[in-house]
Design a protein around this motif. Structure first.
Motif, short mmCIF file in Angstrom:
data_model
loop_
_atom_site.label_atom_id
_atom_site.label_comp_id
_atom_site.label_asym_id
_atom_site.label_seq_id
_atom_site.Cartn_x
_atom_site.Cartn_y
_atom_site.Cartn_z
N PHE A 1 0.85 -1.18 0.00
CA PHE A 1 0.00 0.00 0.00
C PHE A 1 0.89 1.24 0.00
O PHE A 1 1.96 1.24 0.62
CB PHE A 1 -0.91 0.01 1.24
N ARG A 2 0.43 2.26 -0.69
CA ARG A 2 1.24 3.48 -0.79
C ARG A 2 1.10 4.37 0.44
O ARG A 2 1.85 5.32 0.63
CB ARG A 2 0.87 4.26 -2.04
N ALA A 3 0.11 4.10 1.29
CA ALA A 3 -0.10 4.90 2.49
C ALA A 3 -0.94 4.12 3.48
O ALA A 3 -1.56 3.11 3.14
CB ALA A 3 -0.79 6.23 2.15
N LYS A 4 -0.95 4.55 4.72
CA LYS A 4 -1.79 3.96 5.75
C LYS A 4 -3.02 4.82 6.05
O LYS A 4 -3.92 4.37 6.75
CB LYS A 4 -0.99 3.79 7.05
N THR A 5 -3.02 6.03 5.54
CA THR A 5 -4.09 6.96 5.87
C THR A 5 -5.26 6.82 4.91
O THR A 5 -5.10 6.94 3.69
CB THR A 5 -3.58 8.41 5.83
N ILE A 6 -6.44 6.53 5.46
CA ILE A 6 -7.67 6.45 4.66
C ILE A 6 -8.45 7.74 4.87
O ILE A 6 -8.87 8.05 5.99
CB ILE A 6 -8.54 5.26 5.09
N ASP A 7 -8.60 8.51 3.79
CA ASP A 7 -9.35 9.77 3.88
C ASP A 7 -10.85 9.48 3.85
O ASP A 7 -11.56 9.78 2.88
CB ASP A 7 -8.95 10.70 2.73
N HIS A 8 -11.31 8.87 4.92
CA HIS A 8 -12.72 8.49 5.03
C HIS A 8 -13.04 8.30 6.50
O HIS A 8 -12.14 8.27 7.34
CB HIS A 8 -13.00 7.21 4.24
N ALA A 9 -14.35 8.17 6.79
CA ALA A 9 -14.76 7.99 8.18
C ALA A 9 -14.94 6.52 8.55
O ALA A 9 -15.11 6.21 9.72
CB ALA A 9 -16.07 8.74 8.43
N TYR A 10 -14.93 5.63 7.57
CA TYR A 10 -14.99 4.19 7.82
C TYR A 10 -14.26 3.48 6.68
O TYR A 10 -13.87 4.10 5.69
CB TYR A 10 -16.44 3.69 7.96
N CYS A 11 -14.08 2.17 6.81
CA CYS A 11 -13.30 1.43 5.83
C CYS A 11 -14.17 1.05 4.63
O CYS A 11 -14.59 -0.12 4.47
CB CYS A 11 -12.70 0.18 6.47
N ALA A 12 -14.48 2.01 3.80
CA ALA A 12 -15.20 1.74 2.56
C ALA A 12 -14.27 1.02 1.58
O ALA A 12 -13.07 1.24 1.56
CB ALA A 12 -15.70 3.04 1.96
N HIS A 13 -14.85 0.15 0.77
CA HIS A 13 -14.04 -0.67 -0.14
C HIS A 13 -13.16 0.18 -1.05
O HIS A 13 -11.94 -0.02 -1.12
CB HIS A 13 -14.97 -1.56 -0.97
N MET A 14 -13.75 1.14 -1.74
CA MET A 14 -12.99 1.92 -2.71
C MET A 14 -12.01 2.86 -2.02
O MET A 14 -10.96 3.19 -2.58
CB MET A 14 -13.94 2.72 -3.61
N ALA A 15 -12.30 3.29 -0.80
CA ALA A 15 -11.36 4.15 -0.07
C ALA A 15 -10.09 3.39 0.26
O ALA A 15 -8.99 3.97 0.24
CB ALA A 15 -12.01 4.67 1.20
N VAL A 16 -10.20 2.09 0.55
CA VAL A 16 -9.02 1.27 0.82
C VAL A 16 -8.30 0.93 -0.48
O VAL A 16 -7.06 0.96 -0.55
CB VAL A 16 -9.42 -0.02 1.57
N VAL A 17 -9.06 0.63 -1.52
CA VAL A 17 -8.46 0.25 -2.81
C VAL A 17 -7.61 1.40 -3.37
O VAL A 17 -6.59 1.15 -4.03
CB VAL A 17 -9.57 -0.15 -3.80
N GLU A 18 -8.00 2.64 -3.10
CA GLU A 18 -7.22 3.78 -3.59
C GLU A 18 -5.79 3.80 -3.05
O GLU A 18 -4.92 4.45 -3.63
CB GLU A 18 -7.93 5.08 -3.22
N LEU A 19 -5.54 3.09 -1.95
CA LEU A 19 -4.20 3.08 -1.35
C LEU A 19 -3.31 1.99 -1.92
O LEU A 19 -2.11 1.96 -1.62
CB LEU A 19 -4.32 2.88 0.18
#
Length: 320
Positions: A174-192
């Motif tokens: 993964f390119r980062a550990k930070t998810i710019d979201h309020a919960y672990c949405a599928h696409m928010a994690v995939v973006e990393l």
């Protein structure tokens, strides 16, 4: 608190992700707890009361109310899967969430959303039989069939959503550990993810269109049958009474699908026109608003539930 990830780095299966909440709002996002907090409280109290009423009152052990209880249980699970973490992030700031917990949350959020859509379809079919074939309703719609339907919907939701966390778990970097979201949405994690994520993107798109499309098509067909049956009734009063039995369900449909459709369209086609904080706020409204509104809608518009709640409160008040 865990340190933020460094830029231009990759991480091999990080032990945790860092949820930031609503990016760009900073400390101002704490004010959003004034909106999402009451929504979660309403979801807990309303759906809890709905389940208690259906369980305690034996006269409500009927297919329609059992479907309502299934919807209430799903709403409780859906709201609880994101609201505690969401409120913690909004109030306390970015919070670490273990990698495995993130995948589990991803599964439950998407599975319960699919489950709720299926329940709304089942309720539409229930109303179509009740209005179109009232004499055959006790034979066609039984408690056993409602139970089998709920089990089938749960198995379907599990089967179609399990690939989400599995497709993410196969990635190692993964390119980062930070998810710019309020919960672990599928696409928010995939973006990393560092590698090619075409399979994840395609499966998410196809699943969203297929599940929502099939359910909406079935609901539309059910209400077509209802409209045909209602228009064939001899008197205006009979038509109004028949349509009134479906009014609560129509309100619940609007509360679920309108925010969902708006959130989906802004995410897919408004990335460059709608700010990212608005995307995230809409996705949270989509997940928390229906669980908060559904018990209010059915509690206010269904006479049996309303009367049972009033009797309970009056009885408790008379004891003091």
């Amino acid at each position: 608190m865990a340190e933020a990830p460094q830029l231009n780095s990759t991480f091999s299966c990080p032990a945790f992700f860092l949820l930031t909440g609503i990016p760009g709002l900073g400390s101002a996002q704490a004010w959003l707890t004034l909106a999402f907090g009451p929504m979660y409280l309403l979801a807990l109290l309303g759906n809890g009361a709905m389940l208690a009423v259906v369980q305690v009152d034996s006269t409500m052990h009927q297919p329609m109310f059992l479907l309502l209880a299934t919807l209430a249980a799903t709403d409780l699970g859906l709201a609880t899967s994101i609201a505690p973490g969401l409120l913690a992030v909004l109030w306390l700031g970015p919070r670490p969430v273990p990698y495995a917990v993130c995948l589990v949350q991803m599964f439950f959020v998407h599975a319960l959303t699919a489950m709720e859509s299926g329940i709304l379809l089942a309720m539409a079919c229930d109303r179509a039989v009740a209005v179109g074939r009232p004499l055959h309703y006790p034979i066609l719609v039984t408690k056993a069939r409602v139970g089998y339907t709920a089990l089938a919907l749960a198995l379907k939701a599990v089967a179609i959503v399990v690939p989400f966390p599995l497709l993410v778990a196969r990635f190692e970097h993964f390119r980062a550990k930070t998810i710019d979201h309020a919960y672990c949405a599928h696409m928010a994690v995939v973006e990393l993810v560092v590698r090619n994520t075409r399979a994840n993107n395609l499966y998410g798109l196809v699943l969203s269109l297929a599940v929502a499309g099939v359910d909406i098509l079935g609901i539309t067909g059910s209400y077509g049958l209802i409209a045909h049956a209602v228009l064939g009734l001899p008197t205006k009063e009979a038509r109004a009474k028949a349509f009134g039995t479906c009014s609560s369900h129509i309100c619940v449909l609007l509360a679920f699908y309108v925010p969902g459709l708006f959130s989906y369209l802004t995410h897919r086609f408004g990335r460059h026109t709608v700010p990212k904080p608005m995307h995230i706020i809409l996705s949270n409204i989509y997940l928390l608003l229906p669980p908060a509104l559904n018990p209010l809608i059915y509690g206010a518009r269904t006479k049996q539930i309303r009367d049972c709640l009033l009797e309970t409160f009056i009885f408790r008040k008379s004891q003091f």
